[in-house]
Design a protein around this motif. Sequence first.
Motif, PDB file in Angstrom:
ATOM      1  N   ASN A 117       0.850  -1.187   0.000  1.00 42.57           N
ATOM      2  CA  ASN A 117       0.000   0.000   0.000  1.00 42.57           C
ATOM      3  C   ASN A 117       0.888   1.241   0.000  1.00 42.57           C
ATOM      4  O   ASN A 117       2.080   1.161   0.310  1.00 42.57           O
ATOM      5  CB  ASN A 117      -0.946  -0.022   1.204  1.00 42.57           C
ATOM      6  CG  ASN A 117      -0.210  -0.236   2.508  1.00 42.57           C
ATOM      7  OD1 ASN A 117       0.340   0.705   3.084  1.00 42.57           O
ATOM      8  ND2 ASN A 117      -0.164  -1.481   2.975  1.00 42.57           N
ATOM      9  N   LEU A 118       0.299   2.364  -0.346  1.00 42.39           N
ATOM     10  CA  LEU A 118       1.063   3.602  -0.554  1.00 42.39           C
ATOM     11  C   LEU A 118       2.239   3.363  -1.492  1.00 42.39           C
ATOM     12  O   LEU A 118       3.351   3.831  -1.261  1.00 42.39           O
ATOM     13  CB  LEU A 118       1.547   4.192   0.774  1.00 42.39           C
ATOM     14  CG  LEU A 118       0.555   5.065   1.547  1.00 42.39           C
ATOM     15  CD1 LEU A 118       1.209   5.623   2.809  1.00 42.39           C
ATOM     16  CD2 LEU A 118       0.024   6.211   0.691  1.00 42.39           C
ATOM     17  N   LEU A 119       1.956   2.633  -2.563  1.00 39.90           N
ATOM     18  CA  LEU A 119       2.987   2.256  -3.525  1.00 39.90           C
ATOM     19  C   LEU A 119       3.236   3.367  -4.538  1.00 39.90           C
ATOM     20  O   LEU A 119       2.364   4.205  -4.803  1.00 39.90           O
ATOM     21  CB  LEU A 119       2.551   0.996  -4.277  1.00 39.90           C
ATOM     22  CG  LEU A 119       2.322  -0.253  -3.424  1.00 39.90           C
ATOM     23  CD1 LEU A 119       1.611  -1.323  -4.243  1.00 39.90           C
ATOM     24  CD2 LEU A 119       3.642  -0.774  -2.879  1.00 39.90           C
ATOM     25  N   ALA A 120       4.424   3.342  -5.118  1.00 38.41           N
ATOM     26  CA  ALA A 120       4.715   4.261  -6.210  1.00 38.41           C
ATOM     27  C   ALA A 120       3.882   3.921  -7.440  1.00 38.41           C
ATOM     28  O   ALA A 120       3.476   4.806  -8.198  1.00 38.41           O
ATOM     29  CB  ALA A 120       6.203   4.218  -6.545  1.00 38.41           C
ATOM     30  N   ASN A 121       3.604   2.622  -7.639  1.00 35.58           N
ATOM     31  CA  ASN A 121       2.755   2.165  -8.738  1.00 35.58           C
ATOM     32  C   ASN A 121       2.330   0.738  -8.441  1.00 35.58           C
ATOM     33  O   ASN A 121       2.980   0.026  -7.655  1.00 35.58           O
ATOM     34  CB  ASN A 121       3.484   2.253 -10.088  1.00 35.58           C
ATOM     35  CG  ASN A 121       4.738   1.387 -10.110  1.00 35.58           C
ATOM     36  OD1 ASN A 121       4.657   0.180 -10.312  1.00 35.58           O
ATOM     37  ND2 ASN A 121       5.899   2.003  -9.884  1.00 35.58           N
ATOM     38  N   SER A 122       1.265   0.276  -9.055  1.00 35.44           N
ATOM     39  CA  SER A 122       0.737  -1.054  -8.761  1.00 35.44           C
ATOM     40  C   SER A 122       1.644  -2.158  -9.280  1.00 35.44           C
ATOM     41  O   SER A 122       1.583  -3.297  -8.806  1.00 35.44           O
ATOM     42  CB  SER A 122      -0.673  -1.208  -9.351  1.00 35.44           C
ATOM     43  OG  SER A 122      -0.640  -1.064 -10.763  1.00 35.44           O
ATOM     44  N   ASP A 152      13.120  -1.845  -6.671  1.00 37.69           N
ATOM     45  CA  ASP A 152      13.615  -1.422  -7.980  1.00 37.69           C
ATOM     46  C   ASP A 152      12.479  -1.008  -8.913  1.00 37.69           C
ATOM     47  O   ASP A 152      12.674  -0.186  -9.813  1.00 37.69           O
ATOM     48  CB  ASP A 152      14.414  -2.552  -8.621  1.00 37.69           C
ATOM     49  CG  ASP A 152      15.713  -2.847  -7.898  1.00 37.69           C
ATOM     50  OD1 ASP A 152      16.161  -2.001  -7.088  1.00 37.69           O
ATOM     51  OD2 ASP A 152      16.290  -3.929  -8.132  1.00 37.69           O
ATOM     52  N   ALA A 153      11.291  -1.584  -8.704  1.00 37.60           N
ATOM     53  CA  ALA A 153      10.133  -1.239  -9.537  1.00 37.60           C
ATOM     54  C   ALA A 153       9.443   0.034  -9.087  1.00 37.60           C
ATOM     55  O   ALA A 153       8.458   0.449  -9.696  1.00 37.60           O
ATOM     56  CB  ALA A 153       9.133  -2.397  -9.531  1.00 37.60           C
ATOM     57  N   GLY A 154       9.942   0.662  -8.031  1.00 40.79           N
ATOM     58  CA  GLY A 154       9.372   1.919  -7.554  1.00 40.79           C
ATOM     59  C   GLY A 154       9.126   1.948  -6.068  1.00 40.79           C
ATOM     60  O   GLY A 154       9.110   3.008  -5.453  1.00 40.79           O
ATOM     61  N   GLY A 155       8.868   0.762  -5.462  1.00 41.99           N
ATOM     62  CA  GLY A 155       8.690   0.681  -4.023  1.00 41.99           C
ATOM     63  C   GLY A 155       7.531   1.533  -3.527  1.00 41.99           C
ATOM     64  O   GLY A 155       6.483   1.635  -4.168  1.00 41.99           O
ATOM     65  N   GLU A 156       7.731   2.120  -2.386  1.00 42.50           N
ATOM     66  CA  GLU A 156       6.716   3.004  -1.812  1.00 42.50           C
ATOM     67  C   GLU A 156       6.740   4.369  -2.479  1.00 42.50           C
ATOM     68  O   GLU A 156       7.744   4.772  -3.073  1.00 42.50           O
ATOM     69  CB  GLU A 156       6.957   3.171  -0.308  1.00 42.50           C
ATOM     70  CG  GLU A 156       6.584   1.969   0.513  1.00 42.50           C
ATOM     71  CD  GLU A 156       6.468   2.316   1.992  1.00 42.50           C
ATOM     72  OE1 GLU A 156       6.014   3.429   2.308  1.00 42.50           O
ATOM     73  OE2 GLU A 156       6.836   1.466   2.808  1.00 42.50           O
ATOM     74  N   ALA A 157       5.645   5.088  -2.292  1.00 37.95           N
ATOM     75  CA  ALA A 157       5.588   6.442  -2.820  1.00 37.95           C
ATOM     76  C   ALA A 157       6.545   7.372  -2.072  1.00 37.95           C
ATOM     77  O   ALA A 157       7.014   8.365  -2.628  1.00 37.95           O
ATOM     78  CB  ALA A 157       4.166   6.978  -2.738  1.00 37.95           C
ATOM     79  N   GLY A 158       6.837   7.051  -0.825  1.00 40.73           N
ATOM     80  CA  GLY A 158       7.761   7.838  -0.013  1.00 40.73           C
ATOM     81  C   GLY A 158       8.958   7.007   0.408  1.00 40.73           C
ATOM     82  O   GLY A 158       9.185   5.901  -0.084  1.00 40.73           O
ATOM     83  N   ALA A 159       9.718   7.541   1.344  1.00 37.42           N
ATOM     84  CA  ALA A 159      10.931   6.869   1.801  1.00 37.42           C
ATOM     85  C   ALA A 159      10.605   5.644   2.643  1.00 37.42           C
ATOM     86  O   ALA A 159       9.653   5.644   3.419  1.00 37.42           O
ATOM     87  CB  ALA A 159      11.790   7.837   2.606  1.00 37.42           C
ATOM     88  N   VAL A 160      11.415   4.601   2.490  1.00 30.54           N
ATOM     89  CA  VAL A 160      11.316   3.390   3.300  1.00 30.54           C
ATOM     90  C   VAL A 160      12.336   3.492   4.426  1.00 30.54           C
ATOM     91  O   VAL A 160      13.470   3.927   4.216  1.00 30.54           O
ATOM     92  CB  VAL A 160      11.581   2.137   2.440  1.00 30.54           C
ATOM     93  CG1 VAL A 160      11.639   0.891   3.292  1.00 30.54           C
ATOM     94  CG2 VAL A 160      10.507   2.005   1.371  1.00 30.54           C
TER      95      VAL A 160
END
Length: 224
Positions: A117-122, A152-160
């Motif tokens: 959830n809160l992913l950069a993209n699905s 690498d595919a984008g991860g979360e929309a924010g910092a992990v």
Amino acid sequence: MTFSIVGRCAETGQLGIAISSSSIAVGARCPWLRAGVGAVSSQNITLPALGPQILDELANGSAPPQALDHSLTRNGYSQYRQVAVVDAHGRTAVFSGNHALGINNAVAGDQCVAAGNLLANSGVIEAMVAAFENSEGCLATRLMNALQAGQDAGGEAGAVHSAALSVVGDLTWPIVDLRVDWADENPIGELGKLWTAYEPQLQDYLTRALNPTLAPAYGVPGDE
């Protein structure tokens, strides 16, 4: 906020979870495993109780979808939950409530489930499942490959900021339980370093526990 991969090794029967989050100490709240029973990631607006409740249901013979549904119904507020389940037979179940945060997705693969959830993209979740299914090596390595593929595919929309890796096998305790509770940058990379350091010692620690007379020495005071 969180993305995870829950998986089973068809060869060894090991069960494991690799998970990361923007929140502190994700490994203390979200992954739940029981040897010979299953593995559960309880995330999004996390209710830790779902993990042991679902594992109890699995241990009592419920299939993953029924175990997941019973536990969600018992506790209420299911619209806020995201839960992924794999049992000791490789059967899966997954749920994302309609209040799951931001871009969210959950996908079941071959003896694995990835959710976030809160992913950069699905596509982050599809990348994790593909990496797990196509990776070689032991379960922990495959889980780490999947977690890194998600990043690498984008991860979360924010910092992990935190990450964890846990695996159970034939014993009552986890054979791998590694955590990065907080890192300003790249906790998944730091977790990968921990696994690289721990992997060559894993069998030695099992030997030390089960038969101390065969345990290798590590050169620390009192260890002869």
